[in-house]
Design an enzyme around this catalytic site. Structure first.
Site, PDB file in Angstrom:
ATOM      1  N   CYS A  10       0.864  -1.185   0.000  1.00 24.32           N
ATOM      2  CA  CYS A  10       0.000   0.000   0.000  1.00 24.32           C
ATOM      3  C   CYS A  10       0.897   1.231   0.000  1.00 24.32           C
ATOM      4  CB  CYS A  10      -0.997  -0.011   1.158  1.00 24.32           C
ATOM      5  SG  CYS A  10      -0.299   0.203   2.789  1.00 24.32           S
ATOM      6  N   CYS A  83      -4.437  -0.776  -1.877  1.00 24.70           N
ATOM      7  CA  CYS A  83      -4.957   0.581  -2.057  1.00 24.70           C
ATOM      8  C   CYS A  83      -4.789   0.964  -3.517  1.00 24.70           C
ATOM      9  CB  CYS A  83      -4.272   1.583  -1.125  1.00 24.70           C
ATOM     10  SG  CYS A  83      -2.618   2.096  -1.589  1.00 24.70           S
ATOM     11  N   CYS A  90       2.625   1.334  -8.515  1.00 29.62           N
ATOM     12  CA  CYS A  90       3.614   0.269  -8.327  1.00 29.62           C
ATOM     13  C   CYS A  90       4.329   0.020  -9.646  1.00 29.62           C
ATOM     14  CB  CYS A  90       2.956  -1.017  -7.847  1.00 29.62           C
ATOM     15  SG  CYS A  90       4.158  -2.337  -7.551  1.00 29.62           S
TER      16      CYS A  90
END
Length: 143
Positions: A10, A83, A90
């Site tokens: 997250c 999230c 990412c």
């Protein structure tokens, strides 16, 4: 038997990914090596510790870690973002078998009074527990 590595990711690694790590380790630590990290680690939120201890899980060994701790260091069977920001930001993560996205509200958002925030942490804790259990059921059914 080799354990499958799972990384929960997250933004801050202060609440949701920490809770998911604790729940999966609690329910299936014999089958999974569980880790969590954040894009911008903020430290473990005190309410994360409180609500998980209410549920009987000790968070004393948990620390907030950066994604860089793991990038290129080990193979993960699963990368699970918890999230939307982590899912969007990412980077391509080499060495991941399966990438999943389980979006949960951020309980640490500073909205309302302390009691309302505590209730958000409890709700998200329970939602994450339910999702971990459902995923374990899905894996068992597929096996």
């Amino acid at each position: 038997m080799t354990k499958i590595r799972v990384l929960f990711l997250c933004t801050g690694n202060s609440a949701r990914s920490q809770m998911a790590e604790a729940w999966l380790r609690h329910y299936a630590g014999d089958r999974f090596e569980v880790h969590s990290a954040g894009l911008e680690p903020k430290g473990l939120h005190p309410l994360t510790v409180q609500v998980m201890e209410e549920a009987g899980l000790d968070m004393s060994g948990h620390t907030s870690k950066t994604l860089q701790t793991y990038l290129g260091q080990m193979h993960f069977g699963y990368l699970i973002t918890v999230c939307s920001r982590a899912e969007e930001q990412c980077p391509i993560f080499p060495g991941v078998g399966t990438r999943l996205h389980w979006p949960f509200d951020d309980p640490a958002v500073d909205v309302g009074d302390a009691q309302a925030q505590l209730q958000r942490f409890r709700r998200v804790r329970d939602e994450i527990e339910a999702r971990v259990l459902a995923w374990l059921g899905e894996l068992s059914a597929a096996a």
